[in-house]
Design a protein around this motif. Structure first.
Motif, PDB file in Angstrom:
ATOM      1  N   ASN A 119       0.833  -1.210   0.000  1.00 17.13           N
ATOM      2  CA  ASN A 119       0.000   0.000   0.000  1.00 17.13           C
ATOM      3  C   ASN A 119       0.866   1.257   0.000  1.00 17.13           C
ATOM      4  O   ASN A 119       0.556   2.231  -0.680  1.00 17.13           O
ATOM      5  CB  ASN A 119      -0.950   0.000   1.206  1.00 17.13           C
ATOM      6  CG  ASN A 119      -2.084  -0.988   0.991  1.00 17.13           C
ATOM      7  OD1 ASN A 119      -2.409  -1.333  -0.144  1.00 17.13           O
ATOM      8  ND2 ASN A 119      -2.685  -1.465   2.063  1.00 17.13           N
ATOM      9  N   LEU A 120       1.977   1.209   0.736  1.00 16.73           N
ATOM     10  CA  LEU A 120       2.871   2.361   0.795  1.00 16.73           C
ATOM     11  C   LEU A 120       3.497   2.623  -0.578  1.00 16.73           C
ATOM     12  O   LEU A 120       3.589   3.769  -1.045  1.00 16.73           O
ATOM     13  CB  LEU A 120       3.965   2.118   1.846  1.00 16.73           C
ATOM     14  CG  LEU A 120       4.965   3.242   2.044  1.00 16.73           C
ATOM     15  CD1 LEU A 120       4.291   4.491   2.608  1.00 16.73           C
ATOM     16  CD2 LEU A 120       6.092   2.803   2.982  1.00 16.73           C
ATOM     17  N   MET A 121       3.934   1.536  -1.242  1.00 20.03           N
ATOM     18  CA  MET A 121       4.556   1.707  -2.562  1.00 20.03           C
ATOM     19  C   MET A 121       3.545   2.278  -3.555  1.00 20.03           C
ATOM     20  O   MET A 121       3.837   3.219  -4.292  1.00 20.03           O
ATOM     21  CB  MET A 121       5.122   0.370  -3.072  1.00 20.03           C
ATOM     22  CG  MET A 121       5.817   0.511  -4.416  1.00 20.03           C
ATOM     23  SD  MET A 121       6.640  -0.988  -4.978  1.00 20.03           S
ATOM     24  CE  MET A 121       8.246  -0.855  -4.257  1.00 20.03           C
ATOM     25  N   ILE A 122       2.328   1.718  -3.550  1.00 19.97           N
ATOM     26  CA  ILE A 122       1.308   2.176  -4.501  1.00 19.97           C
ATOM     27  C   ILE A 122       0.964   3.643  -4.236  1.00 19.97           C
ATOM     28  O   ILE A 122       0.871   4.449  -5.162  1.00 19.97           O
ATOM     29  CB  ILE A 122       0.033   1.290  -4.397  1.00 19.97           C
ATOM     30  CG1 ILE A 122       0.354  -0.169  -4.744  1.00 19.97           C
ATOM     31  CG2 ILE A 122      -1.103   1.826  -5.273  1.00 19.97           C
ATOM     32  CD1 ILE A 122       0.790  -0.402  -6.160  1.00 19.97           C
ATOM     33  N   GLN A 123       0.796   3.987  -2.962  1.00 20.77           N
ATOM     34  CA  GLN A 123       0.459   5.365  -2.613  1.00 20.77           C
ATOM     35  C   GLN A 123       1.569   6.322  -3.073  1.00 20.77           C
ATOM     36  O   GLN A 123       1.304   7.370  -3.660  1.00 20.77           O
ATOM     37  CB  GLN A 123       0.247   5.456  -1.083  1.00 20.77           C
ATOM     38  CG  GLN A 123      -0.249   6.806  -0.597  1.00 20.77           C
ATOM     39  CD  GLN A 123      -1.531   7.259  -1.308  1.00 20.77           C
ATOM     40  OE1 GLN A 123      -2.405   6.438  -1.617  1.00 20.77           O
ATOM     41  NE2 GLN A 123      -1.611   8.554  -1.624  1.00 20.77           N
ATOM     42  N   ILE A 151      11.465   2.353   0.602  1.00 18.40           N
ATOM     43  CA  ILE A 151      10.433   2.281  -0.448  1.00 18.40           C
ATOM     44  C   ILE A 151      10.045   3.700  -0.865  1.00 18.40           C
ATOM     45  O   ILE A 151      10.032   4.035  -2.049  1.00 18.40           O
ATOM     46  CB  ILE A 151       9.192   1.485   0.048  1.00 18.40           C
ATOM     47  CG1 ILE A 151       9.531  -0.002   0.135  1.00 18.40           C
ATOM     48  CG2 ILE A 151       7.988   1.707  -0.870  1.00 18.40           C
ATOM     49  CD1 ILE A 151       8.446  -0.881   0.718  1.00 18.40           C
ATOM     50  N   VAL A 152       9.768   4.551   0.104  1.00 13.79           N
ATOM     51  CA  VAL A 152       9.356   5.923  -0.213  1.00 13.79           C
ATOM     52  C   VAL A 152      10.500   6.657  -0.922  1.00 13.79           C
ATOM     53  O   VAL A 152      10.299   7.293  -1.972  1.00 13.79           O
ATOM     54  CB  VAL A 152       8.938   6.680   1.075  1.00 13.79           C
ATOM     55  CG1 VAL A 152       8.662   8.146   0.764  1.00 13.79           C
ATOM     56  CG2 VAL A 152       7.710   6.028   1.695  1.00 13.79           C
ATOM     57  N   GLU A 153      11.711   6.497  -0.415  1.00 12.14           N
ATOM     58  CA  GLU A 153      12.863   7.179  -1.011  1.00 12.14           C
ATOM     59  C   GLU A 153      13.089   6.707  -2.457  1.00 12.14           C
ATOM     60  O   GLU A 153      13.220   7.511  -3.385  1.00 12.14           O
ATOM     61  CB  GLU A 153      14.108   6.880  -0.162  1.00 12.14           C
ATOM     62  CG  GLU A 153      15.339   7.632  -0.595  1.00 12.14           C
ATOM     63  CD  GLU A 153      16.593   7.117   0.119  1.00 12.14           C
ATOM     64  OE1 GLU A 153      16.490   6.621   1.269  1.00 12.14           O
ATOM     65  OE2 GLU A 153      17.681   7.210  -0.484  1.00 12.14           O
ATOM     66  N   PRO A 157       4.642  10.126 -13.121  1.00 16.85           N
ATOM     67  CA  PRO A 157       3.860  10.790 -14.159  1.00 16.85           C
ATOM     68  C   PRO A 157       2.636   9.939 -14.542  1.00 16.85           C
ATOM     69  O   PRO A 157       2.675   8.706 -14.406  1.00 16.85           O
ATOM     70  CB  PRO A 157       4.838  10.878 -15.344  1.00 16.85           C
ATOM     71  CG  PRO A 157       6.052  10.134 -14.968  1.00 16.85           C
ATOM     72  CD  PRO A 157       5.975   9.717 -13.547  1.00 16.85           C
ATOM     73  N   HIS A 158       1.590  10.602 -15.047  1.00 16.68           N
ATOM     74  CA  HIS A 158       0.355   9.864 -15.367  1.00 16.68           C
ATOM     75  C   HIS A 158       0.525   8.877 -16.520  1.00 16.68           C
ATOM     76  O   HIS A 158      -0.291   7.967 -16.684  1.00 16.68           O
ATOM     77  CB  HIS A 158      -0.779  10.849 -15.681  1.00 16.68           C
ATOM     78  CG  HIS A 158      -1.213  11.603 -14.463  1.00 16.68           C
ATOM     79  ND1 HIS A 158      -1.673  10.982 -13.325  1.00 16.68           N
ATOM     80  CD2 HIS A 158      -1.225  12.931 -14.190  1.00 16.68           C
ATOM     81  CE1 HIS A 158      -1.951  11.881 -12.399  1.00 16.68           C
ATOM     82  NE2 HIS A 158      -1.682  13.084 -12.893  1.00 16.68           N
ATOM     83  N   SER A 159       1.584   9.058 -17.325  1.00 17.70           N
ATOM     84  CA  SER A 159       1.782   8.150 -18.472  1.00 17.70           C
ATOM     85  C   SER A 159       2.265   6.765 -18.019  1.00 17.70           C
ATOM     86  O   SER A 159       2.343   5.841 -18.815  1.00 17.70           O
ATOM     87  CB  SER A 159       2.806   8.746 -19.438  1.00 17.70           C
ATOM     88  OG  SER A 159       4.053   8.910 -18.775  1.00 17.70           O
ATOM     89  N   VAL A 160       2.614   6.637 -16.737  1.00 12.90           N
ATOM     90  CA  VAL A 160       3.083   5.343 -16.223  1.00 12.90           C
ATOM     91  C   VAL A 160       1.955   4.723 -15.384  1.00 12.90           C
ATOM     92  O   VAL A 160       1.449   5.341 -14.457  1.00 12.90           O
ATOM     93  CB  VAL A 160       4.342   5.531 -15.337  1.00 12.90           C
ATOM     94  CG1 VAL A 160       4.808   4.196 -14.766  1.00 12.90           C
ATOM     95  CG2 VAL A 160       5.442   6.198 -16.132  1.00 12.90           C
ATOM     96  N   SER A 161       1.565   3.496 -15.756  1.00 11.89           N
ATOM     97  CA  SER A 161       0.527   2.834 -14.952  1.00 11.89           C
ATOM     98  C   SER A 161       1.156   1.698 -14.155  1.00 11.89           C
ATOM     99  O   SER A 161       2.264   1.246 -14.448  1.00 11.89           O
ATOM    100  CB  SER A 161      -0.596   2.312 -15.847  1.00 11.89           C
ATOM    101  OG  SER A 161      -0.079   1.371 -16.742  1.00 11.89           O
ATOM    102  N   PHE A 162       0.445   1.241 -13.144  1.00  9.79           N
ATOM    103  CA  PHE A 162       0.985   0.158 -12.304  1.00  9.79           C
ATOM    104  C   PHE A 162      -0.161  -0.672 -11.750  1.00  9.79           C
ATOM    105  O   PHE A 162      -1.280  -0.180 -11.578  1.00  9.79           O
ATOM    106  CB  PHE A 162       1.848   0.719 -11.167  1.00  9.79           C
ATOM    107  CG  PHE A 162       1.300   1.973 -10.527  1.00  9.79           C
ATOM    108  CD1 PHE A 162       0.399   1.911  -9.493  1.00  9.79           C
ATOM    109  CD2 PHE A 162       1.693   3.211 -11.008  1.00  9.79           C
ATOM    110  CE1 PHE A 162      -0.107   3.062  -8.921  1.00  9.79           C
ATOM    111  CE2 PHE A 162       1.181   4.376 -10.443  1.00  9.79           C
ATOM    112  CZ  PHE A 162       0.281   4.303  -9.395  1.00  9.79           C
ATOM    113  N   THR A 163       0.134  -1.928 -11.482  1.00  7.41           N
ATOM    114  CA  THR A 163      -0.891  -2.824 -10.923  1.00  7.41           C
ATOM    115  C   THR A 163      -0.984  -2.598  -9.415  1.00  7.41           C
ATOM    116  O   THR A 163      -0.027  -2.135  -8.789  1.00  7.41           O
ATOM    117  CB  THR A 163      -0.550  -4.309 -11.176  1.00  7.41           C
ATOM    118  OG1 THR A 163       0.713  -4.593 -10.534  1.00  7.41           O
ATOM    119  CG2 THR A 163      -0.447  -4.629 -12.651  1.00  7.41           C
ATOM    120  N   ASN A 164      -2.134  -2.944  -8.875  1.00  8.34           N
ATOM    121  CA  ASN A 164      -2.316  -2.894  -7.422  1.00  8.34           C
ATOM    122  C   ASN A 164      -2.600  -4.335  -6.982  1.00  8.34           C
ATOM    123  O   ASN A 164      -3.749  -4.747  -6.880  1.00  8.34           O
ATOM    124  CB  ASN A 164      -3.481  -1.961  -7.087  1.00  8.34           C
ATOM    125  CG  ASN A 164      -3.564  -1.715  -5.597  1.00  8.34           C
ATOM    126  OD1 ASN A 164      -2.889  -2.366  -4.795  1.00  8.34           O
ATOM    127  ND2 ASN A 164      -4.405  -0.792  -5.207  1.00  8.34           N
TER     128      ASN A 164
END
Ligand SMILES: Cc1ncc(COP(=O)(O)O)c(C=O)c1O
Length: 215
Positions: free
Chosen positions: A121-125, A199-201, A132-139
């Motif tokens: 959840n932290l990584m996704i957030q 992860i945040v860094e 950028p919005h052009s990059v998508s990712f799975t949850n």
């Protein structure tokens, strides 16, 4: 894989007289959504070889697992394993066996699931906030990875090369995961080993690199 696909794959294996290897090292680490039955549970004629691993639920790098298959097949697989590398370390086998006898493995998996859910959840957030919005990712609802998709003209190996040199960030480019038509614009990122701070860094730095690349 959906329930319907799981059932269908067994039907197809029966129709075409082939075996299925169900490689399932992450199945136990589902922390969201609904758990689905293994393909093996639809197997009526011993066509499915189900494989699990202790590497993901007990000790990374343990490289020890189990198979559930017909005895005749299991015996053949054991012979193949013997010829390939003599066999797994017996010390590791004893250690895992003792751990399972002495401790509650399911409870341990419960602890892992809570920890991985939090990191995921932290990584996704952080991705939502810094990519950028052009990059998508799975949850993902389980496992240890999220998959990123860059715009089609971006090769993830080029992104990785910049991420490594500029920020010491590594991930796995998606190319080798394709069985046939290869797509170069995906990559797999793990949230299992790194601390929450890292992860945040790391994700924030990666977001900056993506913007710098004009994505
Ligand atoms: C899909 C898949 N199968 C099998 C393995 C190997 O597991 P083990 O560590 O037991 O060799 C891995 C990971 O390393 C994996 O991602």
């Amino acid at each position: 894989m959906s329930l319907e696909r799981r059932k269908k794959i067994v039907e197809l294996a029966e129709q075409y007289d082939v075996l299925i290897v169900e490689d399932n090292p992450y199945g136990e680490i589902r922390y969201e959504g609904t758990a689905l039955p293994a393909i093996k549970s639809f197997d009526r004629y011993g066509r499915v070889i189900h494989i699990g691993s202790y590497s993901k639920i007990l000790c990374p790098g343990m490289r020890l697992g189990w198979i559930i298959a017909e005895p005749e097949l299991t015996e053949k697989i054991c012979h193949l394993k013997m010829t390939a590398d003599v066999q797994n370390s017996t010390v590791n086998m004893y250690a895992v066996n003792n751990f399972i006898d002495m401790f509650d493995l399911d409870e341990h998996i419960g602890t892992l699931k809570a920890a991985y859910r939090e990191k995921k959840n932290l990584m996704i957030q952080t991705m939502k906030e810094t990519f950028p919005h052009s990059v998508s990712f799975t949850n993902p609802e389980g496992g240890l990875f999220t998959w990123l998709t860059f715009p089609e003209n971006i090769d993830s190996k080029v992104v990785m090369s910049r991420a490594l040199t500029e920020a010491k960030i590594a991930f796995v480019p998606g190319e080798p995961f394709f069985a046939s038509k290869v797509e170069k614009n995906h990559c797999r990122i793990s949230y299992s080993a790194m601390s929450k701070e890292k992860i945040v860094e790391g994700i924030t730095k990666l977001g900056k690199i993506l913007y710098d690349m004009g994505l």
